[in-house]
Structure formats: structure tokens, C-alpha cells
Design a protein around this motif. Sequence first.
Motif, mmCIF file in Angstrom:
data_model
loop_
_atom_site.group_PDB
_atom_site.id
_atom_site.type_symbol
_atom_site.label_atom_id
_atom_site.label_comp_id
_atom_site.label_asym_id
_atom_site.label_seq_id
_atom_site.Cartn_x
_atom_site.Cartn_y
_atom_site.Cartn_z
ATOM 1 N N GLN A 344 0.650 -1.241 0.019
ATOM 2 C CA GLN A 344 -0.042 0.028 -0.119
ATOM 3 C C GLN A 344 0.889 1.369 -0.099
ATOM 4 O O GLN A 344 1.943 1.248 0.015
ATOM 5 N N ARG A 345 0.243 2.461 0.092
ATOM 6 C CA ARG A 345 1.106 3.507 0.106
ATOM 7 C C ARG A 345 2.147 3.642 1.133
ATOM 8 O O ARG A 345 3.239 4.128 0.777
ATOM 9 N N ARG A 346 1.973 3.345 2.171
ATOM 10 C CA ARG A 346 3.079 3.393 3.404
ATOM 11 C C ARG A 346 3.714 1.863 3.195
ATOM 12 O O ARG A 346 3.022 0.997 3.186
ATOM 13 N N ALA A 347 5.107 2.094 3.203
ATOM 14 C CA ALA A 347 5.820 0.823 3.254
ATOM 15 C C ALA A 347 5.658 -0.425 4.329
ATOM 16 O O ALA A 347 5.680 -1.416 4.078
ATOM 17 N N ASN A 348 4.901 0.279 5.467
ATOM 18 C CA ASN A 348 5.090 -0.551 6.787
ATOM 19 C C ASN A 348 3.516 -0.976 7.054
ATOM 20 O O ASN A 348 3.157 -1.621 8.085
ATOM 21 N N GLU A 349 2.507 -0.558 5.898
ATOM 22 C CA GLU A 349 1.261 -0.790 6.212
ATOM 23 C C GLU A 349 0.629 -1.675 4.958
ATOM 24 O O GLU A 349 -0.425 -1.030 4.499
ATOM 25 N N PRO A 350 1.009 -2.886 4.797
ATOM 26 C CA PRO A 350 0.304 -3.701 3.611
ATOM 27 C C PRO A 350 -1.069 -4.302 4.072
ATOM 28 O O PRO A 350 -1.624 -4.117 5.067
ATOM 29 N N LEU A 351 -1.625 -4.440 2.915
ATOM 30 C CA LEU A 351 -3.059 -5.406 3.059
ATOM 31 C C LEU A 351 -2.580 -6.874 3.291
ATOM 32 O O LEU A 351 -1.812 -7.338 2.786
ATOM 33 N N VAL A 352 -3.278 -7.470 4.341
ATOM 34 C CA VAL A 352 -2.883 -8.928 4.703
ATOM 35 C C VAL A 352 -4.220 -9.792 4.657
ATOM 36 O O VAL A 352 -5.413 -9.306 4.861
ATOM 37 N N PHE A 353 -4.062 -10.937 4.899
ATOM 38 C CA PHE A 353 -4.990 -12.059 5.140
ATOM 39 C C PHE A 353 -4.740 -12.716 6.489
ATOM 40 O O PHE A 353 -3.760 -13.285 6.410
ATOM 41 N N ALA A 354 -5.781 -12.521 7.326
ATOM 42 C CA ALA A 354 -5.418 -13.352 8.657
ATOM 43 C C ALA A 354 -5.750 -14.631 8.673
ATOM 44 O O ALA A 354 -6.862 -14.993 7.862
ATOM 45 N N LEU A 355 -4.741 -15.395 8.835
ATOM 46 C CA LEU A 355 -4.768 -17.043 8.879
ATOM 47 C C LEU A 355 -5.397 -17.701 10.141
ATOM 48 O O LEU A 355 -5.618 -18.561 9.970
ATOM 49 N N VAL A 356 -4.707 -17.089 11.349
ATOM 50 C CA VAL A 356 -4.635 -17.831 12.469
ATOM 51 C C VAL A 356 -5.343 -16.682 13.451
ATOM 52 O O VAL A 356 -4.686 -15.495 13.398
ATOM 53 N N GLY A 357 -6.278 -17.110 14.238
ATOM 54 C CA GLY A 357 -6.977 -16.054 15.280
ATOM 55 C C GLY A 357 -6.147 -15.856 16.645
ATOM 56 O O GLY A 357 -5.211 -16.538 16.526
ATOM 57 N N ARG A 358 -6.592 -15.046 17.362
ATOM 58 C CA ARG A 358 -5.829 -14.677 18.748
ATOM 59 C C ARG A 358 -5.838 -16.139 19.499
ATOM 60 O O ARG A 358 -4.945 -16.174 20.383
ATOM 61 N N SER A 359 -6.803 -16.955 19.288
ATOM 62 C CA SER A 359 -7.015 -18.157 20.007
ATOM 63 C C SER A 359 -5.755 -19.087 19.695
ATOM 64 O O SER A 359 -5.572 -20.132 20.207
ATOM 65 N N GLY A 360 -5.088 -18.668 18.389
ATOM 66 C CA GLY A 360 -4.114 -19.983 17.842
ATOM 67 C C GLY A 360 -4.911 -20.818 17.128
ATOM 68 O O GLY A 360 -3.924 -21.826 16.461
ATOM 69 N N MET A 361 -5.906 -20.628 16.713
ATOM 70 C CA MET A 361 -6.677 -21.638 15.850
ATOM 71 C C MET A 361 -6.838 -21.312 14.433
ATOM 72 O O MET A 361 -7.195 -19.948 14.412
ATOM 73 N N PRO A 362 -6.515 -21.886 13.477
ATOM 74 C CA PRO A 362 -6.642 -21.465 11.981
ATOM 75 C C PRO A 362 -8.079 -20.837 11.777
ATOM 76 O O PRO A 362 -9.061 -21.492 12.377
ATOM 77 N N LEU A 363 -8.227 -19.588 11.201
ATOM 78 C CA LEU A 363 -9.594 -19.156 10.716
ATOM 79 C C LEU A 363 -10.142 -20.240 9.688
ATOM 80 O O LEU A 363 -9.759 -20.613 8.883
ATOM 81 N N GLY A 364 -11.519 -20.419 9.788
ATOM 82 C CA GLY A 364 -12.320 -21.033 8.886
ATOM 83 C C GLY A 364 -12.024 -20.539 7.433
ATOM 84 O O GLY A 364 -11.717 -21.118 6.240
ATOM 85 N N GLU A 365 -12.106 -19.052 7.418
ATOM 86 C CA GLU A 365 -11.893 -18.404 6.232
ATOM 87 C C GLU A 365 -11.108 -17.034 6.552
ATOM 88 O O GLU A 365 -11.191 -16.223 7.352
ATOM 89 N N PRO A 366 -9.874 -17.077 5.541
ATOM 90 C CA PRO A 366 -8.981 -15.799 5.910
ATOM 91 C C PRO A 366 -9.633 -14.724 5.883
ATOM 92 O O PRO A 366 -10.693 -14.473 4.912
ATOM 93 N N ALA A 367 -9.468 -13.748 6.696
ATOM 94 C CA ALA A 367 -10.029 -12.477 6.858
ATOM 95 C C ALA A 367 -9.133 -11.274 6.238
ATOM 96 O O ALA A 367 -7.916 -11.380 6.654
ATOM 97 N N LEU A 368 -9.780 -10.825 5.377
ATOM 98 C CA LEU A 368 -8.651 -9.454 4.836
ATOM 99 C C LEU A 368 -8.750 -8.472 6.004
ATOM 100 O O LEU A 368 -9.652 -7.723 6.423
ATOM 101 N N ARG A 369 -7.636 -7.865 6.037
ATOM 102 C CA ARG A 369 -7.090 -6.792 7.015
ATOM 103 C C ARG A 369 -6.321 -5.735 6.699
ATOM 104 O O ARG A 369 -5.401 -5.972 5.750
#
Length: 400
Positions: A344-369
Motif C-alpha cells: 500500500q502507500r505506506r511501506a509498513n502498512e500492507p494489506l494482509v489476510f489473517a490466517l490464525v486467530g488470537r486463540s491460535g486456531m486457524p480461521l475457517g476463512e482467511p479475513a482481509l485486514r
Amino acid sequence: MRVPLSLDQIELEAPLPLNIWDGSGVLLLRRGEVIRNFEHRELLRSRGPMVDEEEYRQWTFRYTAEIDRKLRGNASLESIASVARPMGLGPDRDEQAVPVHMRWADLHTSLGLLLHQGEQAQDFLRRLGLIRMRIDEVLQSRTDDSLFVLVQMLLDRTLGYSTGHALLCGLLCRIVGKLLLKEPSQIDALINAALTMNIGMTRLQDELALQAEPPSVEQRIRIEQHPLLGERCLQHLGVQDPTWLRLVRLHHTKLHAMGSLEGAEPLLLMAHLISLIDVFVARISPRVSRKGLPSQRAARDAYLAADGQPNPLGAALIKAVGVYIPGSYVRLASEELAVVVRRQRRANEPLVFALVGRSGMPLGEPALRDTSEAAFEIKSGVAADEVRVRVQSAKLLARL
């Protein structure tokens, strides 16, 4: 499934209608390439040529269908006998419609074959030129996707490391080189050198990536000699561009630090850049003997010179691809583990997909962040070896 191919069915100097492999799955010739002469045909025959069964069925069907059409039209025996097997499977597929991960997998195979053949490669310059052309085509609108796919390829130990390293170095040299160099010929030489700089140790580089113990004395000698061996190999294969050859020879040479890019001699700038990118890619790549570095650690090392002062070329690299290169992993303020997918415009602020939740368990569907949001800002980079979730590149990229 692949089946044996009789090369007597293939016309010399005519574009091949299908890919030809050997019995161990190594691609010998791509569709569209040619068997140049009888000697070339015999060399291929010695490798036990195989073709995809479905492609062969389609090719043969066109031949038999033409004979059947002539028979039904009461054509003469001479006319029927003159029917030749069609050299081609009809119109080429629309490359832009092929998923980007498949296009890079195909390029990985093509370049890997060329690099492993080394001095034995036939039509080296033409084949590399075709690879370069296809790289340019896929990058017309898919640069972030390409970075993502190539970084993920480097993390896959079932793929040849040396080829994946070469492709990512070539792509990064292309991106950064276009920012810093004015002459197209210089950019071409830089990319060509990045793609071929390790041709003097391609097989060894693959072996070292899977080797747990330190390099042996013999391996260290080969490592030290490979820039010169690579230059000689390329000369043997017909490379005459002095800039390309010098960059291959210099890519491991320790050079004096560059204080400024302004007024820098182009060859020196290019030599520094290819060396910097070579090291950056190596550092983010995991090996059996060590973990890869998190992306921002490798970026920081590129940004700071040995004396601790900012490196202008490292700054240019970060400006071009970001602190967190697509395909690398990060941990968010939300405690989610995510994979980077877009700069993205700032070098340290990319778009990501979350794969694993705060519980440590994989997310059923990756979430765009969006990491520019405080709730999802990046807390730290994560080494690829620490990630236990399998990334499905095609599915993620299809959602963007």
C-alpha cells in the motif's frame, strides 16, 4: 498421466504442438519450441520422451479427423496420404486468463530446466528471451500477485530453491532497477544477470537448501568459484553483453559502500543492487539448516550498511516492495497471524489476510485486514518456519 512419444511423428524446425518431458518429469521442450535437427532429435530420444496423454489424444484426434473427412469426401489416395499431423493444438490459450500462480509455476519449470542444463543448454539465448517475454507479460498488471507467489514458492521445499531464488531476484531487480536506471539496456542486463547469476552452482544451491550440515570443503570451493564459473558458462552459451557478464562475475564481490545514488557509475550501482537483492532473498528463504528471517528483519539489514549508516539502495528496495514483502508473514495487534498480499502507500502498512486467530486456531476463512487501521497494525514479522497453516495462493488471490 504421461505416455511415450515417438519423435518420428514430429517435424524438424516446426513449432512443437505439445510439451515434451523425460521419464523423470523434467521438461525437455516447451510447446512452441522446435527440434532443430537430427542430432537434436536423437539427443531427445535418448531421454525417453513423454507427453501428456490428454494433449496427445487431442493432437492425434485432429490428425485422424482430417483423414476421416477426406475418406468421407471420396478424396484420392494421394490426397489422403499427404495428410500430415498438425503441428499445433489450435489457438494458444489466453495467457492473461491463466491464474498467476500457474503462470509462475510454468516459468519456474522453464527457467529451472535451462539453469540445470547449464553449458549443455541448447538455444540458450532464445529460450531465456522467451522466459523474459513471459515474465514481462505476467507483470503487466500482476506485480503484487507475482511477489506473493514467488515468495511462497521459496517457502516450498518441494520446489527447486535455486530457480525460485533466481526468479524473485529477477523480479526485484526489475522493480528497483526501473526506479534507478535510465537505459533499458541496463535494466535488461541487470534482470538477465539476476536470473542467471547462479548458473555456475544451480544444482549445488538446490542441494545446500536441503542440507542440514554445513557445506563441505569441496562445496565451499564451488561456492567461491561460482561467479567466475557462471560467467564462463554464459560466454560458452553465447552471451556477449559485457554488462551482464560483469554483473554475474561481481555479484558476490565485496564492494565499497555507496554514499549516494546521485552521479553513481551505472555498473557500480547495478553490482551493488544485484548483490543486495541476492542477500535479501537468501535471508528470507528458509533452509533445512536454518530458519528464514522475518521480512522486516531482512529489510532492516538491507537498509543499514555494514557501518550502521543508511544504505540508499536498501532504502530504494524498501520503497519499491515495502518493509513486509507480499508472501511474508506478520503478527497483528489483534494477535492474529497473517500473510501479506498487497503493498500500500505506506511501506509498513500492507494489506494482509489473517490466517490464525488470537486463540491460535486457524480461521475457517482467511479475513482481509488493512494494517493502516490501529486495530490491525503490524506488531511484528514472523518467520515462515513458525507458520503451520498451509496458504492456498489461488484462493487468496482470487478474493482480491
